[in-house]
Each structure stands twice: as C-alpha cells, then as structure tokens.
Design an enzyme around this catalytic site. Structure first.
Site, PDB file in Angstrom:
ATOM      1  N   GLU A   7       0.804  -1.233   0.000  1.00  0.00           N
ATOM      2  CA  GLU A   7       0.000   0.000   0.000  1.00  0.00           C
ATOM      3  C   GLU A   7       0.831   1.275   0.000  1.00  0.00           C
ATOM      4  OE1 GLU A   7      -2.582  -2.820   2.497  1.00  0.00           O
ATOM      5  OE2 GLU A   7      -0.471  -2.508   2.107  1.00  0.00           O
ATOM      6  N   ASP A  80      -1.979  -5.337   3.102  1.00  0.00           N
ATOM      7  CA  ASP A  80      -2.185  -5.680   4.513  1.00  0.00           C
ATOM      8  C   ASP A  80      -3.022  -6.943   4.708  1.00  0.00           C
ATOM      9  OD1 ASP A  80      -0.700  -3.527   5.315  1.00  0.00           O
ATOM     10  OD2 ASP A  80      -2.407  -2.217   5.697  1.00  0.00           O
ATOM     11  N   ASP A  82      -5.719  -7.938   6.128  1.00  0.00           N
ATOM     12  CA  ASP A  82      -7.080  -7.810   6.654  1.00  0.00           C
ATOM     13  C   ASP A  82      -8.048  -7.623   5.496  1.00  0.00           C
ATOM     14  OD1 ASP A  82      -6.539  -5.246   5.811  1.00  0.00           O
ATOM     15  OD2 ASP A  82      -6.880  -4.281   7.743  1.00  0.00           O
ATOM     16  N   GLU A  84      -9.583  -4.996   4.362  1.00  0.00           N
ATOM     17  CA  GLU A  84      -9.281  -3.845   3.512  1.00  0.00           C
ATOM     18  C   GLU A  84      -8.082  -4.147   2.614  1.00  0.00           C
ATOM     19  OE1 GLU A  84     -11.293  -0.394   2.710  1.00  0.00           O
ATOM     20  OE2 GLU A  84     -11.640  -1.746   4.383  1.00  0.00           O
ATOM     21  N   TYR A 296       1.041  -6.089  12.825  1.00  0.00           N
ATOM     22  CA  TYR A 296      -0.064  -5.361  12.188  1.00  0.00           C
ATOM     23  C   TYR A 296      -1.039  -4.814  13.226  1.00  0.00           C
ATOM     24  CZ  TYR A 296      -3.517  -4.126   8.692  1.00  0.00           C
ATOM     25  OH  TYR A 296      -4.387  -3.430   7.891  1.00  0.00           O
ATOM     26  N   ARG A 298      -4.214  -3.514  12.951  1.00  0.00           N
ATOM     27  CA  ARG A 298      -5.679  -3.653  12.872  1.00  0.00           C
ATOM     28  C   ARG A 298      -6.028  -5.120  13.075  1.00  0.00           C
ATOM     29  NH1 ARG A 298      -4.684   0.239   8.905  1.00  0.00           N
ATOM     30  NH2 ARG A 298      -5.650   2.247   9.392  1.00  0.00           N
ATOM     31  N   HIS A 343      -6.177 -11.413  13.726  1.00  0.00           N
ATOM     32  CA  HIS A 343      -4.778 -11.786  13.569  1.00  0.00           C
ATOM     33  C   HIS A 343      -4.107 -11.803  14.935  1.00  0.00           C
ATOM     34  CE1 HIS A 343      -5.477 -11.261   9.334  1.00  0.00           C
ATOM     35  NE2 HIS A 343      -5.937 -10.055   9.555  1.00  0.00           N
TER      36      HIS A 343
END
Length: 892
Positions: A7, A80, A82, A84, A296, A298, A343
């Site tokens: 990203e 990432d 997740d 998103e 990570y 989130r 996670h």
C-alpha cells in the site's frame, strides 16, 4: 523479477530492503478504485452491481505497476493482512486485467505477513495463496451498505434538516450513544448522602482512618444517612463511645496482567494515558508497523505467536530476573466474532528493543511504542501478590461499628513494568497502608484532628458540607450522586465494542467523521454533542429508528462476519437490508419540513422546555410574553425561536432553558427602549429594542471575555451599548476611542495626516472603560513606532542547545510573550510549566519540537537543507514511484 505491490511507499522501502534486487517493490498508495459519489454506483435492481472508478491520483500509480509488468511477468500482491488489504489486492488485479497489463501467462499470487521483518516477509514469499474471495465479498457488502445508507439517507437529511451534513450506518449509531449520554446527564437529579469517618490510634500511637458501617445495630448502605441531621447524630454517636478492635482479617490476593493489545484496547489505553484520539493513535501505529517495529495494528486478536511468547519470556528474565517469570507461558484466547480478521495481537517485533532503541523523533510514535512494548512484556510476567487487610472496630454496646481497609504489596510482579489505566477512576480506601493492629486492641481517638479535611470539604461545597465532633476526630462528609460521565474516545470505543457496533478498523474514521461534521466537539478529552448532532439523532430515532438501533446494527455486523467466514451470501444480506430501508426512505421523503419539525419539537420537549420553578408555561417566550417557543432549523443547526417572528426575534440554543442561558429583559433605557440579554451562535449578547421594518439591525454588543451572563445588569448593558467610548482628544489632533473588536479590546486613533486609523490592543477588557489619556497616547505611539511587530530586532536566544540530531539546524531557547520556548527553524514549541530554560536538554527539546510539528501537520520546512544522497532502487519504476512526495492516505 516479480513485481511486489504494497500500500505505502514506507512499507515498500522496508520490504525492498529485505527482498533485495531480485524484486521490484511498488506502492499502490492505498485503494486504487472506489465507488463514484453519484447515483447508481450500486444498483439494487441488478443484483447490487457496483460501478468502480480509478481515482485521479491513483492512475499514475496503476500505470507505474502496469509498466513494470511489461518487463517483469509476475505479480505478487502483498497488501495488509485484513479485509481492507484483501480488497486493495482484488481491486489492483481487476484494474490491471482491464488494462491488459496482466497477460494470460502472468502468474498472480497473494502473500500476507503480520509483521514487516525479514523473517516474516521471506516466510510469506514461500507461502503464496489466491485472493480470499469471502473476505473480498465481506468488503463489498460493507462498502455497498455504507453507500446505500449514506447516499440515500444524507439527501433526506439535507432536505428536511438544513445544516445537517450526512448520516452513516455506523457513525449515526455512534452519535446516538453520545447524544443519549448527554440526555442522561441533563435529566440527572443529584441525591444527597453522607458518610462518617473517624481518625483512630493504636495502643502504640499509630494513627489510621476507619469509616462508619453500622449504626444502632443496623448495617449502613450508601444512602442510609440522607441529610445533615442524621449525619450529625451519627458523628455524635461515634464520638461518645469507647471503641475496640473486634476483628482483623488479612487475606492474600493476586492481580494478573491484562491481555496484549488489539486495536480497540490500544486506542482506549492511548486515550487514557496520553489523551490520543483514535485517529492519532492509528496514524502513529501505522508508521511503527511500516517501519517494522510492531506487528499489524488492525486486529481483533489477542493471541501471540509461540516464538514471540518465548522471546518475551527471555527478555523478562534478562531484564528483571527469574522471579518475574511465571512457571509456564500465559496463553490468551481470541474472543473475536470475525475470526478471519483476528490476527495476532499488536506487539513489538523484537522484545529486547525498548522505546530508547527505535529510530524516530516523533513523540507519538515513541510513546505508543513504549506502551505496546510494556504491555507485551507485562502480559507474560508473574502476577502481583498483595495482602488485603480488613479491621473491624466496634463499641461495647454494639451501637456503632467501623471498618478500616488497606493493602500491602508483597511482590510487584508485572506492575513493575505496566498497569492498565482505568476510566473515570474514583478514589479507593483499599490502597492505604494500615499500621500493626491486633484483635482486642483499644482504638482510641487520635490527638491529631480531621480539621484540615473538614476545612477542605467546607471550601469545596456549600455549607453544610461537613461536620466535626468536639474532639475533632470524627468527621461527617456530605456527598451528592454524580451524573454518568461524558464519553471519552476510550470509553466510547469500549461501549461500541461491547454492543458489537462497528469493528476496530472503523472506530478511528467514525470518531473523526462525527467531529468533522460538527455533530460532536471534544473538550478536555470528553465528547459533547452539538445542537446539530442532537437534531440529527432525534430525526433518525423518530423516522429511521430501526437503522440506528444498537441490536440491529450489531446483528448486521454479525451477518457481515458470516460473509467473511464464507457462511453467508453477501447479496442476500444486501437484499434483506435494502427491502425495508428503501421503503423507509420513500415514506420519509414525502414528509414536509413542518411535519418533521413538529415531530422533533415534541420529541425534544423535555430538553427544550423543562418545567419552570414558578409553574408557568415553559413554552412562553421570555421576551414578548405572548409568543410560544418552537424548534426551528438553520444552516448552523437547530435553535429555539419565538412563534411571533418577525415581531419578536427571540432565539436561544436548544441545549438548556432560558434561565440557564441567561436570556431575560434587563430593563429600559432613557428613551423607553427595552434592553435584553440574549444567547446567540457566538455567545451571549445584549440588545436595545426589537428588530422592525424600520430598524432591521438594532444595537447589539457581545459580552466581553470574563463577563458572565448571570451577572449582567441594566447598567452594564447600557455601558456596552454605549461603545465605542471616547477616551479624549489626541495632542496631535483626532479623537482616541476604545471598543471591543474581533480580536479583543483595543484603542483606535486617526490623526489629521493618517491615511487610516491606528489600532493598539488592550490586555484587560476593563481597560476599554477605564484607560486614560496618558497611557492611551503611549500605547498608540509604541504601535506607530513598531506597526504589526515589523522591524523588530531579532530576539536574542537564552540558550543554544546544539544541532538537531536528525535534521540539522540550531535548536535554541527564547523568551516569548507566553513564556519560554524552544525554536528549530520555523517551529516554536512552548516549554511545559514545570520546565525552566536552564533545565531543558537537547533531547527533551527535540521531543517538544516533534510533537509540535506533528500537531501542525508534520511540516518541517525549517532547518537548513542537507544535500540528500540518492539511493539506487532495485528497478527504475521503483525509484520513480518512491520519489513521489504526495501519497494518498491509506483507506481502512
């Protein structure tokens, strides 16, 4: 060489370092596609088809990736781990296929890693997989729902409630929580109660405090002593009796550490300990993750990888010794409902690296890393061991009984490193240390008195606030129950989590949105609803109750989690929602604004028109006396106005009644004009007469800073309305006048030869009415000699601290108008009150400068520029992408 896409450029730079020259690492700069903000982007009539659009900023990044694929025929999507991140990878693949940048023989794979470390990245590259379809479908469902709610509900708000800006699936429920808490506070009626405590002494002369728990043989609860009379009787009953220790009980106790951080608990703790907003917290965490310092950020998970647990245990043993290590590792089990997004916990990637070893000058990142590091070590440390002691004291006749409690820390355990913060903490007597006390000991009244505490209580509250026995050893204290506290971002996130509303990845953006929309403001870290937010919430509760319902919103989140798990069809979830929601939109769209306002007026009546003490009609206009008050709306939000408009132009904010806002008639001037005190958008003001066709703008004057509405009199109002005041004739000609302006009190003079007036600020508002000629002439002369501060000699530094360690350029200490401050280039940071210019160090100064730079947007175009050394990129396209200075913020 394969093309790896992540990203952000920061993440790309770190990963490129680990992968080496065998890969081309590029950044997508967040999402490359989104639903265009126009009607039809989601089509419920055709299976909820979605029309995507590549953003203008994203086109150059997509082109850079497409160009790289011309030479490197392999694509690895490493966004990432997740929902998103999965969506960004899906969007990228779809977009590149439409551009024909991905050929039939181009292998496309997806890799995920929970931490940006060399071992995690290289291990991920060995285990590629396909894009997770259920996770993408969960994203599509959420994005479609947010679009359908926002795009259909917001226009209804605009038409029916001028000034309302938007509504959202989660943001509106979040706003409802804040508004309902404010209504609880407004409806709260305090209840009086009293407590009694005594200052006692042991036979060895050691003093301790005990509180009254039984009286006349009956056990006391919180409200047993309801008034001063009952409290006085209790004080005298204790003071008149001989007391003996009837029991001593010491019980061992343990305290275990909290689980490691997940997203929501990190946001809560950062708010409690540092006052960080959720958005500020996640921004700092994102940068720590991209730099490879933490895993990570989130996640709904609290479990920790086995190798990380062992690394934490080794670090604890090396740093604190074997006593602080439990015999077996502590295991924390995930409780997250959406297991696909649960996670590993948020933890440091290296347990031996404390905050002093990370390479960043950003104060937020440093503080947040320290918090994560300490919490992670603490969660694997031994429990704290305590001894809690309870001492019972009573009279021989059994009429009074007192209790003293305390605790002793036998072993601090994890508390040596970290203790979790608490919300709205109330004092606890259990933290006191007790002297050595034995059963059967006489408990005499101490010779030292409770008079100091008595005096403090009397000063803090209205009399009677406290009462003291003759021997000054027994004290009765008055208390009042308190309303529930307003939410902080920490307590609101906690409440949303308890209700199952939203998900950790959304909390920061939701809290930011309701503040950006001016529905809520933050004062002293507390969230307070604005009038606009109250109106919007009341509208939604009355016309869309189901869709701002806590249970409905939580159930919808569970449906979306089932989609993530591959257990539900996302189009069926959308279809069920849209069927009822579209009907509610159609029904409300047909209502006229007056019908909506009548409903809201009735719903808000208890808040808008509380009962009056004199029993009069709470809707009667306090100005004209004949009109009735009604709810009205404007671009700035809701307000209460008189029904006799335009003859009577009385208005006030919707929060509170007229008495609370101070709106009232003060009297008449010498010409019979009515002088009134009113509340406006920008605070209280006084007005002469009423607006008429002939006089549309009657004289008005805002109350100066420090003037209280409740203390306004007719004389003060007439003084304000008489401004500007003529101070006198200037020696060189022209009149000196004083007044209040946009920037505070001032004096003004325009001489015969002046092209325009000269203004000089006054520090004290009272100077407007009191300043004399001599001082006025001096101030104006000084202003003319130095207009606007221009032409001043450069201030001399109090101290030179040295060169900035990271960026270069001198760091110096100066004396300023508001106290001493440190300066680096164009950044000035005020010294804390407890820090003197002589004590400040270079390290402390750079922390203050970094904090100030972050607060003002992180712009540091200040210090002398150093010549940058260009780094050779693994590929020309990589260097091109990495050299860009503008980047889209990561979505999600």
């Amino acid at each position: 060489m394969p093309v790896v896409v992540v990203e952000s450029p920061a993440k790309a730079k770190t990963i490129n370092k680990y992968l080496g020259d065998g890969y081309t690492v590029l950044a997508s700069y967040g999402h490359v596609r989104d639903l265009p903000p126009k009607d039809g982007s989601v089509d419920p009539e055709n299976g909820f088809d979605m029309t995507w659009e590549v953003g203008a900023d994203a086109r150059k990044h997509v082109k850079a990736i497409a160009d790289a694929l011309k030479d490197d025929n392999a694509l690895i999507l490493a966004t990432d781990p997740d929902r998103e991140g999965e969506a960004i990878s899906w969007h990228l693949e779809e977009t590149l296929r439409k551009r024909k940048a991905i050929r039939k023989d181009t292998p496309v794979s997806r890799v995920v890693f929970n931490a940006i470390t060399k071992s995690a990245v290289t291990e991920a590259m060995k285990n590629p997989r396909d894009i997770d379809a259920p996770l993408v479908e969960a994203y599509l469902a959420r994005r479609a729902l947010d679009y359908l709610v926002g795009f259909n509900l917001s226009p209804v708000l605009w038409r029916k409630l001028p000034g309302a800006r938007s509504a959202g699936r989660v943001q509106s429920v979040c706003l409802r929580l804040i508004v309902e808490r404010e209504q609880e506070i407004e409806a709260f009626r305090p209840r009086e109660y009293w407590s009694v405590k005594a200052l006692l002494t042991t036979p060895r002369g050691q003093d301790f405090e005990a509180r009254l728990v039984t009286l006349a043989g009956d056990k006391l609860d919180k409200y047993s002593l309801e008034n001063a009379t009952q409290a006085d009787m209790a004080v005298q009953a204790v003071a008149a009796r001989a007391l003996t220790v009837t029991g001593v009980e010491a019980k061992p106790a343990t305290r275990n550490p909290s689980a490691p951080f997940m997203t929501s608990t990190l946001q809560q703790e950062a708010s409690r300990k540092f006052g960080m907003g959720a958005k500020q917290c996640m921004s700092a965490a994102q940068r720590l993750y991209e730099a490879g310092y933490i895993t990570y950020m989130r996640t709904d998970g609290i479990d920790m990888a086995p190798e990380a647990v062992m690394a934490a245990r080794d670090a604890i043993k090396d740093r604190y010794g074997a006593d602080y290590l439990p015999k077996s590792p502590r295991m924390y089990k995930n409780k997250a409902k959406n297991a696909q997004e649960a996670h590993e916990c948020i933890r440091p990637t290296e347990m031996t690296r404390d905050a002093g070893k990370i390479k960043t000058s950003d104060a937020d990142q440093r503080k947040l890393y320290d918090l994560i590091w300490k919490r992670t070590l603490a969660c694997q440390m031994a429990a704290a061991r305590l001894e809690r002691t309870t001492v019972e004291i009573g009279s021989e006749d059994g009429q009074v009984g007192l209790r003293a409690t305390g605790q002793v820390m036998l072993f601090d355990g994890f508390l040596k490193v970290y203790e979790e913060g608490r919300d709205d903490v109330v004092g606890d007597d259990d933290d006191r240390r007790l002297p050595q006390i034995a059963q059967g000991d006489k408990a005499g009244f101490a010779k030292s008195s409770l008079r100091t505490e008595f005096a403090k209580a009397q000063e803090a509250k209205d009399t009677p606030a406290a009462m003291l026995s003759e021997n000054e050893a027994v004290l009765g204290l008055q208390h009042f129950t308190q309303p529930p506290p307003r939410y902080t971002e920490a307590t609101l996130v906690k409440k949303m989590e308890e209700l199952g509303i939203g998900r950790p990845s959304t909390y920061a953006s939701v809290l930011g949105t309701i503040q950006d929309r001016e529905y809520v403001r933050k004062e002293q870290n507390r969230l307070i609803p604005e009038d606009k937010g109250r109106i919007v919430t009341t509208f939604l509760i009355n016309f869309f109750r189901k869709y701002v319902g806590y249970e409905f919103t939580a159930n919808l989140e569970e449906d979306l989690d089932r989609v993530s798990a591959g257990e539900a069809d996302y189009k069926e979830v959308l279809s069920r929602f849209w069927r009822d929601f579209s009907a509610a939109i159609s029904e409300t769209s047909e209502l006229r604004i007056k019908e909506v306002l009548d409903v809201l007026d009735d719903a808000l009546a208890p808040t808008l028109y509380p009962p009056r003490e004199d029993g009069g009609d709470p809707r009667q206009c306090p100005l004209c006396g004949t009109g009735r008050l009604h709810l009205k709306t404007s671009r700035s939000g809701g307000f209460v106005g008189c029904g006799n408009y335009p003859e009577c132009r009385y208005t006030r904010p919707i929060g509170g009644d007229a008495a609370e806002n101070g709106d009232r008639i003060l009297g008449e001037d010498e010409h019979g004009n009515e002088i009134s005190l009113r509340s406006g958008r920008f605070g209280p003001y006084v007005q002469r007469g009423e607006a008429t066709e002939d006089n549309k703008k009657p004289d008005r004057a805002s109350l100066p800073k420090g003037w209280k509405a409740e203390e306004m009199t007719l004389e003060k109002a007439l003084t304000l309305l008489s401004l500007p005041r003529e101070v006198g004739e200037h020696p060189e000609g022209g009149t000196i006048k004083s007044n209040f302006g946009r920037y505070g009190p001032y004096i003004m003079h325009q001489g015969p030869d002046d092209a325009k007036p000269v203004y000089a600020n006054l520090k004290d508002p009272n100077d407007v009415f009191e300043i004399g000629m001599n001082r006025a002439v001096e101030l104006l002369a000084a202003k003319r000699a130095n207009p606007g501060g221009r032409g001043r000699a450069a201030a001399k530094a109090l101290r030179d601290l040295g060169e900035h360690p990271g960026e270069g350029g001198p760091v110096q200490v100066f004396e300023g108008r508001y106290g001493p401050y440190v300066k680096w280039g164009k950044i000035n940071a005020t010294l804390p009150k407890d820090t003197s210019p002589e004590d400040i160090t270079l390290e402390a100064a750079t922390d203050l400068i970094a904090a100030k730079a972050a607060k003002s947007g992180g712009k540091k175009k200040a210090a002398p520029k150093k010549t940058a050394t260009k780094k050779t990129a693994a590929k020309s396209t990589t260097g091109k992408a990495a050299s860009k200075t503008t980047a889209r913020k990561k979505v999600g």
